[in-house]
Scaffold this motif. Sequence first.
Motif, PDB file in Angstrom:
ATOM      1  N   LEU A  96       0.836  -1.197   0.000  1.00  0.00           N
ATOM      2  CA  LEU A  96       0.000   0.000   0.000  1.00  0.00           C
ATOM      3  C   LEU A  96       0.873   1.249   0.000  1.00  0.00           C
ATOM      4  N   ALA A  97       1.893   1.269   0.848  1.00  0.00           N
ATOM      5  CA  ALA A  97       2.804   2.412   0.920  1.00  0.00           C
ATOM      6  C   ALA A  97       3.533   2.613  -0.411  1.00  0.00           C
ATOM      7  N   GLU A  98       3.988   1.507  -1.000  1.00  0.00           N
ATOM      8  CA  GLU A  98       4.710   1.583  -2.267  1.00  0.00           C
ATOM      9  C   GLU A  98       3.809   2.126  -3.379  1.00  0.00           C
ATOM     10  N   SER A  99       2.553   1.690  -3.383  1.00  0.00           N
ATOM     11  CA  SER A  99       1.603   2.140  -4.400  1.00  0.00           C
ATOM     12  C   SER A  99       1.358   3.644  -4.298  1.00  0.00           C
ATOM     13  N   LEU A 100       1.180   4.139  -3.085  1.00  0.00           N
ATOM     14  CA  LEU A 100       0.937   5.565  -2.899  1.00  0.00           C
ATOM     15  C   LEU A 100       2.151   6.398  -3.301  1.00  0.00           C
TER      16      LEU A 100
END
Length: 360
Positions: free
Chosen positions: A67-71
């Motif tokens: 999730l962090a990487e996607s954002l």
Amino acid sequence: MEQYYLAALQRMSGIGSSRIKALVDYFGSARQAWLADQGDLFLSKCLDSTSCNNLLAQRDKIDIHKLAESLLKKGISICILSEDDYPALLRNTYNPPYVLYYRGTLPADDKLIAIVGSRKATAYGKNAATMLAATLAEAGVGIVSGAARGIDTAAHQGAVGKGYTVAVLGSGVDVVYPPENAKLLANIAESGLVISEYAPGTNAHPRQFPARNRIINGLAHGVVVVEAAEKSGALITADFALEEGRDVFVVPGSIFAGSSKGANGLIKQGAKLVDNASDILDEYGWGSIANSKPMPNLSSEEQAVYNLLDYEEPIGIEEIVTKVKVLPARAAYILLQLSLRGLTVEYSTQRYIRAAREGI
């Protein structure tokens, strides 16, 4: 990683800002709330049984690191209510979002004014919104609006390139709505701020716009209403403003236009009538407008076309060709030159108005 645990909690249906705050207060952090077992979640009494079961069922499907990487890949940042850079005026409203997603730069101060109005705006309304936004932005005032069609778009367009503007969305910050504002939102993200309380990927929906309006109001010292029918989202924003003790300003509209009934009604109720940016700058002691830029030197043909244009009623290129007695290609070239100098606006396909400028 705390902010990404908050983002994950915010994705769970039935868990809004107040419940997220309750969970963080009870467990000490969003991470601890996310990792809590079933017994501890029920004992906390922060969630009803449906929301609790939904969290337990869904959280294993979300990888926090992915999730962090996607954002990060999308250039989306997160601002939390407890952080120092959270917008100060919004923090002090009744129900501030606990988590905000954004692209761009958070405001450096609270010198912000909202401009809202009808989606079905007239040429007059758009011209007024653009003029006010441009003049205020040049004076160092940030312009807040909702990136909707009509007045919102005109306000953002007036501010982009002149100063700072904030687009508050009723969708995720990675969702373009309306579609035709894709380039505008990209420009705002580069020089201003695109922000939302809704998780990335959330599509726009009518039920989300009233909640979005409270953020528009919460970010600014006051709200300027430019054209609003008797029942409209702009009036909802004005209501939020009054509830939060914000100032409400109104650009007066035609007494014959249904699109101005609501706005003119606000004036009757005590809202401050404004017809130029100085009215707003003077209200807050934010300085004065710089001397107006002189009118560019125009050729005789350019002057003839400019004189023919009106601030309110769009004129078609066919009428310009007939009255100025020039070929269509020449008329189109003249209009392009006037537009590049900021003197005209194409209101609809090949229909033009004179661009409003303070001091002229």
